[in-house]
Design a protein around this motif. Sequence first.
Motif, PDB file in Angstrom:
ATOM      1  N   GLY A  65       0.802  -1.216   0.000  1.00 14.92           N
ATOM      2  CA  GLY A  65       0.000   0.000   0.000  1.00 14.92           C
ATOM      3  C   GLY A  65       0.835   1.267   0.000  1.00 14.92           C
ATOM      4  N   GLU A  66       2.154   1.139   0.130  1.00 10.93           N
ATOM      5  CA  GLU A  66       3.040   2.299   0.088  1.00 10.93           C
ATOM      6  C   GLU A  66       3.556   2.492  -1.333  1.00 10.93           C
ATOM      7  OE1 GLU A  66       6.083   1.594   3.029  1.00 10.93           O
ATOM      8  OE2 GLU A  66       4.725   2.071   4.683  1.00 10.93           O
ATOM      9  N   LEU A  67       4.370   3.532  -1.523  1.00  9.59           N
ATOM     10  CA  LEU A  67       4.996   3.779  -2.817  1.00  9.59           C
ATOM     11  C   LEU A  67       6.430   4.221  -2.619  1.00  9.59           C
ATOM     12  CD1 LEU A  67       5.187   7.098  -3.184  1.00  9.59           C
ATOM     13  CD2 LEU A  67       2.802   6.842  -3.787  1.00  9.59           C
ATOM     14  N   TRP A  68       7.192   4.147  -3.690  1.00  9.01           N
ATOM     15  CA  TRP A  68       8.564   4.630  -3.717  1.00  9.01           C
ATOM     16  C   TRP A  68       8.711   5.470  -4.969  1.00  9.01           C
ATOM     17  CZ3 TRP A  68      13.144   2.373  -6.490  1.00  9.01           C
ATOM     18  CH2 TRP A  68      14.336   3.034  -6.160  1.00  9.01           C
ATOM     19  N   ALA A  69       9.097   6.732  -4.788  1.00  6.90           N
ATOM     20  CA  ALA A  69       9.254   7.655  -5.918  1.00  6.90           C
ATOM     21  C   ALA A  69      10.738   7.896  -6.170  1.00  6.90           C
ATOM     22  CB  ALA A  69       8.547   8.971  -5.610  1.00  6.90           C
ATOM     23  N   TRP A  70      11.118   7.875  -7.441  1.00  6.49           N
ATOM     24  CA  TRP A  70      12.490   8.180  -7.818  1.00  6.49           C
ATOM     25  C   TRP A  70      12.483   8.836  -9.189  1.00  6.49           C
ATOM     26  CZ3 TRP A  70      14.666   5.346 -11.954  1.00  6.49           C
ATOM     27  CH2 TRP A  70      13.951   4.222 -12.356  1.00  6.49           C
ATOM     28  N   MET A  71      13.596   9.435  -9.553  1.00  7.13           N
ATOM     29  CA  MET A  71      13.690  10.124 -10.838  1.00  7.13           C
ATOM     30  C   MET A  71      14.806   9.513 -11.662  1.00  7.13           C
ATOM     31  SD  MET A  71      14.046  14.180 -11.692  1.00  7.13           S
ATOM     32  CE  MET A  71      12.571  14.510 -10.783  1.00  7.13           C
ATOM     33  N   ALA A  91      -2.248   2.040  -2.138  1.00  5.82           N
ATOM     34  CA  ALA A  91      -1.160   2.556  -2.975  1.00  5.82           C
ATOM     35  C   ALA A  91      -1.665   3.666  -3.903  1.00  5.82           C
ATOM     36  CB  ALA A  91      -0.533   1.420  -3.783  1.00  5.82           C
ATOM     37  N   LEU A  92      -2.860   3.497  -4.451  1.00  7.32           N
ATOM     38  CA  LEU A  92      -3.421   4.540  -5.325  1.00  7.32           C
ATOM     39  C   LEU A  92      -3.769   5.792  -4.528  1.00  7.32           C
ATOM     40  CD1 LEU A  92      -5.649   2.327  -7.624  1.00  7.32           C
ATOM     41  CD2 LEU A  92      -3.617   3.640  -8.316  1.00  7.32           C
ATOM     42  N   LYS A  93      -4.195   5.628  -3.303  1.00  3.54           N
ATOM     43  CA  LYS A  93      -4.463   6.788  -2.435  1.00  3.54           C
ATOM     44  C   LYS A  93      -3.158   7.545  -2.175  1.00  3.54           C
ATOM     45  CE  LYS A  93      -6.656   8.024   1.934  1.00  3.54           C
ATOM     46  NZ  LYS A  93      -7.363   7.530   3.118  1.00  3.54           N
ATOM     47  N   ALA A  94      -2.076   6.809  -1.922  1.00  4.51           N
ATOM     48  CA  ALA A  94      -0.767   7.437  -1.721  1.00  4.51           C
ATOM     49  C   ALA A  94      -0.302   8.135  -2.999  1.00  4.51           C
ATOM     50  CB  ALA A  94       0.258   6.392  -1.272  1.00  4.51           C
ATOM     51  N   HIS A 115      -2.274   9.380  -5.348  1.00  5.23           N
ATOM     52  CA  HIS A 115      -3.111  10.575  -5.480  1.00  5.23           C
ATOM     53  C   HIS A 115      -2.529  11.712  -4.655  1.00  5.23           C
ATOM     54  CE1 HIS A 115      -7.087  12.744  -5.677  1.00  5.23           C
ATOM     55  NE2 HIS A 115      -6.446  13.375  -4.697  1.00  5.23           N
ATOM     56  N   LYS A 116      -2.189  11.424  -3.404  1.00 11.21           N
ATOM     57  CA  LYS A 116      -1.635  12.442  -2.506  1.00 11.21           C
ATOM     58  C   LYS A 116      -0.336  13.027  -3.060  1.00 11.21           C
ATOM     59  CE  LYS A 116      -0.328  13.066   2.317  1.00 11.21           C
ATOM     60  NZ  LYS A 116      -0.216  12.433   3.640  1.00 11.21           N
ATOM     61  N   LEU A 117       0.557  12.171  -3.540  1.00 14.79           N
ATOM     62  CA  LEU A 117       1.827  12.627  -4.098  1.00 14.79           C
ATOM     63  C   LEU A 117       1.605  13.437  -5.369  1.00 14.79           C
ATOM     64  CD1 LEU A 117       4.955  12.533  -3.978  1.00 14.79           C
ATOM     65  CD2 LEU A 117       4.808  10.494  -5.429  1.00 14.79           C
ATOM     66  N   ALA A 118       0.755  12.933  -6.256  1.00 12.63           N
ATOM     67  CA  ALA A 118       0.488  13.630  -7.526  1.00 12.63           C
ATOM     68  C   ALA A 118      -0.126  15.004  -7.280  1.00 12.63           C
ATOM     69  CB  ALA A 118      -0.434  12.793  -8.404  1.00 12.63           C
ATOM     70  N   GLU A 119      -0.984  15.086  -6.290  1.00 17.30           N
ATOM     71  CA  GLU A 119      -1.623  16.362  -5.957  1.00 17.30           C
ATOM     72  C   GLU A 119      -0.608  17.342  -5.361  1.00 17.30           C
ATOM     73  OE1 GLU A 119      -5.951  17.167  -4.337  1.00 17.30           O
ATOM     74  OE2 GLU A 119      -4.656  16.311  -2.770  1.00 17.30           O
ATOM     75  N   SER A 120       0.215  16.881  -4.436  1.00 11.63           N
ATOM     76  CA  SER A 120       1.176  17.773  -3.783  1.00 11.63           C
ATOM     77  C   SER A 120       2.278  18.236  -4.733  1.00 11.63           C
ATOM     78  CB  SER A 120       1.776  17.119  -2.545  1.00 11.63           C
ATOM     79  OG  SER A 120       2.626  16.055  -2.890  1.00 11.63           O
ATOM     80  N   GLU A 121       2.650  17.373  -5.687  1.00 12.09           N
ATOM     81  CA  GLU A 121       3.727  17.732  -6.617  1.00 12.09           C
ATOM     82  C   GLU A 121       3.192  18.186  -7.970  1.00 12.09           C
ATOM     83  OE1 GLU A 121       7.066  15.157  -6.676  1.00 12.09           O
ATOM     84  OE2 GLU A 121       7.030  14.891  -4.495  1.00 12.09           O
ATOM     85  N   GLN A 122       1.876  18.277  -8.093  1.00  8.31           N
ATOM     86  CA  GLN A 122       1.211  18.764  -9.300  1.00  8.31           C
ATOM     87  C   GLN A 122       1.667  18.047 -10.567  1.00  8.31           C
ATOM     88  OE1 GLN A 122       1.906  23.005  -9.006  1.00  8.31           O
ATOM     89  NE2 GLN A 122       0.108  23.246  -7.699  1.00  8.31           N
ATOM     90  N   PHE A 123       1.545  16.714 -10.561  1.00 13.65           N
ATOM     91  CA  PHE A 123       1.884  15.935 -11.744  1.00 13.65           C
ATOM     92  C   PHE A 123       0.990  16.380 -12.898  1.00 13.65           C
ATOM     93  CE2 PHE A 123       3.335  11.772  -9.450  1.00 13.65           C
ATOM     94  CZ  PHE A 123       4.370  12.464  -8.857  1.00 13.65           C
ATOM     95  N   PRO A 124       1.547  16.575 -14.092  1.00  9.91           N
ATOM     96  CA  PRO A 124       0.720  16.956 -15.240  1.00  9.91           C
ATOM     97  C   PRO A 124      -0.040  15.772 -15.842  1.00  9.91           C
ATOM     98  CG  PRO A 124       3.019  16.827 -15.883  1.00  9.91           C
ATOM     99  CD  PRO A 124       2.978  16.601 -14.393  1.00  9.91           C
ATOM    100  N   SER A 125       0.421  14.544 -15.579  1.00 12.17           N
ATOM    101  CA  SER A 125      -0.241  13.331 -16.072  1.00 12.17           C
ATOM    102  C   SER A 125       0.306  12.143 -15.296  1.00 12.17           C
ATOM    103  CB  SER A 125      -0.011  13.142 -17.571  1.00 12.17           C
ATOM    104  OG  SER A 125       1.362  12.894 -17.822  1.00 12.17           O
ATOM    105  N   ILE A 126      -0.384  11.018 -15.454  1.00 12.45           N
ATOM    106  CA  ILE A 126       0.039   9.769 -14.820  1.00 12.45           C
ATOM    107  C   ILE A 126      -0.124   8.656 -15.852  1.00 12.45           C
ATOM    108  CG2 ILE A 126      -0.497   8.080 -13.007  1.00 12.45           C
ATOM    109  CD1 ILE A 126      -1.599  10.428 -11.349  1.00 12.45           C
TER     110      ILE A 126
END
Length: 121
Positions: A15-21, A56-59, A61-72
């Motif tokens: 249910g968690e996520l890991w973000a990297w670039m 995981a999708l809730k997490a 959503h929260k990340l995409a909203e806070s970082e203003q993702f233009p798309s997913i």
Amino acid sequence: KDFRHYCQSQHPKPGELWAWMGADGVRVISLFTQDGVEGHHGGRPGRASLTHVSHALKALHKLAESEQFPSIALPRLATGVGGLEWKDVRPLIDQHLAPLGVPVYLYSKYVAGVATDEAAS
């Protein structure tokens, strides 16, 4: 290699996520939809669950909203090794990501050697 190191050192929970670039500046988000590795080092993760997918999708959503993702862009999440049915997973994606109001590209079929054109979708 980095993903394996992250999992071995951080022991992420379902249910968690890991973000990297990536080196090209593209953000990659790994969603943990399966139970953890059973047994010893190098073991296989357990099955996915709709509860884990939802968390995981809730997490995401929260990340995409806070970082203003233009798309997913997502694959058929948790339906391969995870063992879930697409007909059960797809509504969760709509439920959690549609309120963001950004394009969500779902890659439901892989074709080797064929690049996608998200702008045309």
